[in-house]
Design an enzyme around this catalytic site. Structure first.
Site, mmCIF file in Angstrom:
data_model
loop_
_atom_site.group_PDB
_atom_site.id
_atom_site.type_symbol
_atom_site.label_atom_id
_atom_site.label_comp_id
_atom_site.label_asym_id
_atom_site.label_seq_id
_atom_site.Cartn_x
_atom_site.Cartn_y
_atom_site.Cartn_z
ATOM 1 N N ASP A 34 27.941 29.664 37.022
ATOM 2 C CA ASP A 34 28.941 28.752 37.615
ATOM 3 C C ASP A 34 28.265 27.628 38.398
ATOM 4 O OD1 ASP A 34 31.013 30.397 36.670
ATOM 5 O OD2 ASP A 34 31.061 31.549 38.520
ATOM 6 N N GLU A 199 39.905 30.117 33.445
ATOM 7 C CA GLU A 199 39.424 29.933 34.824
ATOM 8 C C GLU A 199 38.498 28.731 34.882
ATOM 9 O OE1 GLU A 199 37.554 33.673 35.773
ATOM 10 O OE2 GLU A 199 36.132 33.530 34.122
#
Ligand SMILES: *[C@@H]1O[C@H](CO)[C@@H](O)[C@H](O)[C@H]1NC(C)=O
Ligand SMILES: *[C@@H]1O[C@H](CO)[C@@H](O)[C@H](O)[C@H]1NC(C)=O
Length: 320
Positions: A34, A199
């Protein structure tokens, strides 16, 4: 002879219409789950990533060599929730002379989550301000993780969300340390099927459109349990003339009804790319940065690598 010419023409065609490989990366290109990417005015690049209280890596150029510099929030978050000594999915933005680092406090599969913020003037040392006011508990239709701040031209908007009702946005105060008073969480994208595995929202501007990038599919634990082909992370996009709703994909399908045009998915040695963001690099223009499994190295979460591709928006849709 002729067949080898045809074969090389075919492989050239594959390169033109396929996905480009990630740009070169040297130094510490792992520990990149991420990622968030930004360049300081002196030309030094900073990369922030999930876990270990948000890892900081720096490099003299966008391709490296990357060096680990420690944790951004070494004492953990002020937010008193499980996960405050881990911290996930950072997002970094410069507003005026201040850098804002947003992060998630949560634990795997839990809706007991909150979005926090830290500030810095140099990207090296950070002051944790704790809660932004965006939080969730069991029973809400969202999970308050995976923040990304966006300036839509008149206000700050925070996009967030993971599974449950998927992606949401909330208006922020200016400076963007708290949600705006009474601001609602508005749904901006939803996958009706299965576990709603969507997401990592990230909004970026190009031309007249706000582009909502997100990750769709299974993110993690590929070393233990690999999903059916095509169910692993991929990067998709929707666009709108408003940053807070009306997103549709290239086919015109509403992104609140499952829409999403694929920007990057598994190809060659790249598996399960996601956790992406967009950075407008002063030299390269817009780049898509993300993490991926390099199948030549290994499928464990800790082995995920940092990837960057230049984005071509000339068709009105991002192409890498
Ligand atoms: C972490 O905590 C220690 C001990 O309380 C304190 O001295 C230090 O300044 C803190 N560091 C940061 C970055 O807040
Ligand atoms: C962007 O893509 C278009 C085709 O859609 C192509 O003509 C153009 O050369 C590309 N631009 C760059 C900088 O690669």
């Amino acid at each position: 002879m002729r067949s080898s010419i045809i074969a090389s023409l075919l492989s050239a065609v594959t390169v033109v219409y396929g996905y480009a490989n990630p740009m070169a990366c040297s130094g510490e290109c792992g520990n990149a789950h991420d990622p968030a990417l930004i360049r300081r005015d002196d030309g030094k690049y900073y990369r922030f990533s999930t876990g270990n209280k948000i890892s900081i890596h720096t490099a003299p150029s966008i391709t490296g060599p990357w060096t680990y510099k420690g944790a951004a929030i070494p004492n953990g978050s002020k937010i008193n929730l499980k996960g405050k000594d881990d911290l996930w999915a950072p997002d970094v933005t410069k507003v005026g002379n201040t850098y804002y680092l947003y992060y998630s406090v949560s634990s795997f599969g839990s809706q007991d989550s909150a979005i926090g913020v830290a500030t810095s003037t140099n990207l090296d040392t950070w002051t944790d301000l704790g809660a932004t006011g965006i939080a969730s508990k069991a029973g809400k239709n969202y999970n308050a993780i995976d923040p990304a701040l966006y300036w839509d031209g008149s206000k700050f908007v925070m996009s967030f969300g993971s599974f449950w009702g998927d992606l949401f946005s909330t208006n922020m105060q200016n400076p963007p340390v708290k949600a705006a008073a009474g601001a609602a969480a508005i749904g901006i994208a939803f996958k009706p099927e299965g576990e709603h595995a969507q997401e990592g929202a990230f909004i970026a501007k190009n031309g007249n459109y706000h582009y909502l990038f997100f990750s769709f599919g299974k993110c993690c634990h590929f070393d233990q349990n690999r999903p059916a082909k095509g169910q692993e992370y991929k990067i998709q996009v929707c666009r709108s003339t408003s940053a807070t709703g009306g997103f549709v994909d290239k086919a015109g399908k509403k992104c609140t009804e499952g829409g999403g045009t694929t920007v990057l998915e598994s190809h060659g040695f790249v598996y399960g790319p996601g956790g992406q963001g967009v950075y407008y690099d002063p030299k390269l223009g817009p780049v898509l940065y993300y993490h991926y499994v390099d199948t030549r190295i290994g499928y464990a979460d800790g082995q995920k690598k940092f990837g960057i591709n230049q984005i071509n928006f000339s068709s009105g849709w991002p192409v890498v």
